[in-house]
Design an enzyme around this catalytic site. Structure first.
Site, PDB file in Angstrom:
ATOM      1  N   LYS A  66       0.818  -1.183   0.000  1.00 49.46           N
ATOM      2  CA  LYS A  66       0.000   0.000   0.000  1.00 49.46           C
ATOM      3  C   LYS A  66       0.871   1.260   0.000  1.00 49.46           C
ATOM      4  CE  LYS A  66      -3.234  -2.676   2.732  1.00 49.46           C
ATOM      5  NZ  LYS A  66      -2.332  -3.854   2.900  1.00 49.46           N
ATOM      6  N   GLY A  67       2.141   1.054   0.307  1.00 49.92           N
ATOM      7  CA  GLY A  67       3.039   2.191   0.528  1.00 49.92           C
ATOM      8  C   GLY A  67       3.239   3.120  -0.648  1.00 49.92           C
ATOM      9  N   GLU A 107       7.394   1.943  -6.386  1.00 51.66           N
ATOM     10  CA  GLU A 107       7.606   1.465  -5.010  1.00 51.66           C
ATOM     11  C   GLU A 107       7.873   2.653  -4.095  1.00 51.66           C
ATOM     12  OE1 GLU A 107       7.448  -0.731  -2.795  1.00 51.66           O
ATOM     13  OE2 GLU A 107       8.659  -2.505  -3.167  1.00 51.66           O
ATOM     14  N   ASP A 108       7.535   2.507  -2.822  1.00 51.47           N
ATOM     15  CA  ASP A 108       7.855   3.561  -1.862  1.00 51.47           C
ATOM     16  C   ASP A 108       9.340   3.555  -1.501  1.00 51.47           C
ATOM     17  OD1 ASP A 108       7.640   1.106  -0.568  1.00 51.47           O
ATOM     18  OD2 ASP A 108       6.233   1.802   0.966  1.00 51.47           O
ATOM     19  N   ASP A 115      14.584  -1.653   0.084  1.00 52.03           N
ATOM     20  CA  ASP A 115      15.377  -1.916   1.273  1.00 52.03           C
ATOM     21  C   ASP A 115      16.310  -3.102   0.947  1.00 52.03           C
ATOM     22  OD1 ASP A 115      15.950  -1.596   4.074  1.00 52.03           O
ATOM     23  OD2 ASP A 115      14.601  -3.226   4.542  1.00 52.03           O
ATOM     24  N   LYS A 160      17.284   2.616   0.031  1.00 49.69           N
ATOM     25  CA  LYS A 160      18.097   2.355   1.227  1.00 49.69           C
ATOM     26  C   LYS A 160      19.190   1.370   0.817  1.00 49.69           C
ATOM     27  CE  LYS A 160      15.331   1.856   5.102  1.00 49.69           C
ATOM     28  NZ  LYS A 160      14.723   0.950   6.099  1.00 49.69           N
ATOM     29  N   PHE A 180      14.753   3.146  10.003  1.00 46.19           N
ATOM     30  CA  PHE A 180      13.356   2.791   9.757  1.00 46.19           C
ATOM     31  C   PHE A 180      12.574   4.100   9.622  1.00 46.19           C
ATOM     32  CE2 PHE A 180       9.015   1.655  11.065  1.00 46.19           C
ATOM     33  CZ  PHE A 180       8.766   0.689  10.109  1.00 46.19           C
ATOM     34  N   VAL A 181      12.025   4.323   8.434  1.00 39.52           N
ATOM     35  CA  VAL A 181      11.381   5.610   8.170  1.00 39.52           C
ATOM     36  C   VAL A 181       9.857   5.464   8.037  1.00 39.52           C
ATOM     37  CG1 VAL A 181      13.407   6.721   7.165  1.00 39.52           C
ATOM     38  CG2 VAL A 181      11.917   5.362   5.694  1.00 39.52           C
ATOM     39  N   ASP A 193       4.478   2.972   6.488  1.00 39.35           N
ATOM     40  CA  ASP A 193       3.645   2.862   7.688  1.00 39.35           C
ATOM     41  C   ASP A 193       4.436   2.581   8.959  1.00 39.35           C
ATOM     42  OD1 ASP A 193       4.247   0.141   6.888  1.00 39.35           O
ATOM     43  OD2 ASP A 193       2.716  -0.495   8.313  1.00 39.35           O
ATOM     44  N   ARG A 207       0.625   6.466   7.291  1.00 41.52           N
ATOM     45  CA  ARG A 207       0.930   6.530   5.858  1.00 41.52           C
ATOM     46  C   ARG A 207       0.563   7.908   5.300  1.00 41.52           C
ATOM     47  NH1 ARG A 207       1.968   1.272   3.946  1.00 41.52           N
ATOM     48  NH2 ARG A 207       0.831  -0.401   4.950  1.00 41.52           N
TER      49      ARG A 207
HETATM   50  P1  5GP Z   1      12.453  -4.940   0.698  1.00 39.59           P
HETATM   51  O1  5GP Z   1      11.801  -6.145   0.102  1.00 39.59           O
HETATM   52  O2  5GP Z   1      13.210  -4.091  -0.306  1.00 39.59           O
HETATM   53  O3  5GP Z   1      13.302  -5.303   1.885  1.00 39.59           O
HETATM   54  O4  5GP Z   1      11.345  -4.059   1.355  1.00 39.59           O
HETATM   55  C1  5GP Z   1      10.335  -3.536   0.672  1.00 39.59           C
HETATM   56  C2  5GP Z   1       9.183  -3.140   1.551  1.00 39.59           C
HETATM   57  O5  5GP Z   1       9.484  -3.171   2.961  1.00 39.59           O
HETATM   58  C3  5GP Z   1       8.794  -1.712   1.247  1.00 39.59           C
HETATM   59  O6  5GP Z   1       7.941  -1.658   0.137  1.00 39.59           O
HETATM   60  C4  5GP Z   1       8.167  -1.281   2.540  1.00 39.59           C
HETATM   61  O7  5GP Z   1       6.814  -1.680   2.549  1.00 39.59           O
HETATM   62  C5  5GP Z   1       8.914  -2.053   3.613  1.00 39.59           C
HETATM   63  N1  5GP Z   1       9.980  -1.206   4.198  1.00 39.59           N
HETATM   64  C6  5GP Z   1      11.298  -1.267   3.951  1.00 39.59           C
HETATM   65  N2  5GP Z   1      11.971  -0.331   4.653  1.00 39.59           N
HETATM   66  C7  5GP Z   1      11.033   0.363   5.342  1.00 39.59           C
HETATM   67  C8  5GP Z   1      11.097   1.481   6.246  1.00 39.59           C
HETATM   68  O8  5GP Z   1      12.142   2.056   6.560  1.00 39.59           O
HETATM   69  N3  5GP Z   1       9.893   1.901   6.754  1.00 39.59           N
HETATM   70  C9  5GP Z   1       8.701   1.305   6.461  1.00 39.59           C
HETATM   71  N4  5GP Z   1       7.602   1.797   7.033  1.00 39.59           N
HETATM   72  N5  5GP Z   1       8.610   0.260   5.606  1.00 39.59           N
HETATM   73  C10 5GP Z   1       9.769  -0.213   5.061  1.00 39.59           C
END
Ligand code: 5GP
Length: 186
Positions: free
Chosen positions: A47-48, A103-104, A107, A135, A156-157, A163, A169
């Site tokens: 949803k981000g 994507e938001d 990570d 990130k 962690f943002v 969220d 959000r």
């Molecule tokens: P990844 O698969 O790249 O590790 O993570 C992707 C998802 O993890 C993002 O779309 C997001 O929903 C969540 N996420 C990753 N880092 C953060 C963060 O710093 N804050 C929040 N609220 N969600 C995160």
């Protein structure tokens, strides 16, 4: 949301609303240029990404269609396990389409890699990704976003789509919660 509630969560602001507006405009200029004449299918990762996606597409002069996918990783609230499941799938046939994932944040990169591989397997002609925050320090895969709004430190943002336990959000900036609240998430 009451202003007091928003401020209580945060330790500090990392990206002001104006930073986000500027980053969105920069990405919009690039995608409208790269996708001119292409009619891409823009797929938002729920949803981000909703907040970034709608602002980005209103800013970009771009003929496109939209769809959404909701994927989540098995893991706790602040880290990804790398095992991804689809909670809501896209509706469109992707065969021969130019796909732009929105994507938001990237990570570990597991989520983006999963979506990219999935869309290519389904016959997409091209798959690129626009992300508001990158990130990079936490990357566990070789994936790279094609359009990046801002580099994000290893924190962690929360806010503007990102969220905190499902909430916050709809905050129009992005910041770091106080330690005591992050610990509560586990
Ligand atoms: P990844 O698969 O790249 O590790 O993570 C992707 C998802 O993890 C993002 O779309 C997001 O929903 C969540 N996420 C990753 N880092 C953060 C963060 O710093 N804050 C929040 N609220 N969600 C995160």
């Amino acid at each position: 949301m009451a202003k007091d509630d928003m401020q209580e969560l945060y330790d500090r602001v990392l990206f002001s609303h104006q930073d986000i507006v500027d980053a969105t405009k920069e990405v919009a200029r690039k995608i409208e240029n790269d996708y001119a004449g292409k009619n891409p299918l823009v797929i938002g990762a729920l949803k981000g990404a909703v907040f970034f996606m709608t602002d980005l597409l209103k800013e970009a002069s771009l003929l496109c269609e939209i769809d959404f996918i909701d994927v989540s990783s098995y893991g706790n609230s602040t880290t990804s396990s790398g095992k991804i499941r689809i909670d809501k799938d896209v509706q469109r046939d992707l065969t021969g389409r130019d796909i732009l994932i929105v994507e938001d944040i990237v990570d570990t990169g597991y989520t983006l890699k999963f979506m990219k591989d999935l869309f290519l397997e389904r016959g997409a002609k091209s798959v690129k990704c626009a992300v508001l925050l990158d990130k990079e320090a936490r990357r566990a895969t070789d994936i790279k976003a094609d359009y990046i709004g801002r580099a994000c430190p290893d924190e962690f943002v929360v806010g503007y789509g990102l969220d905190f336990a499902g909430k916050y959000r709809n905050v129009d900036f992005i910041g770091v919660p106080k330690d005591k609240y992050i610990k509560e998430l586990g």
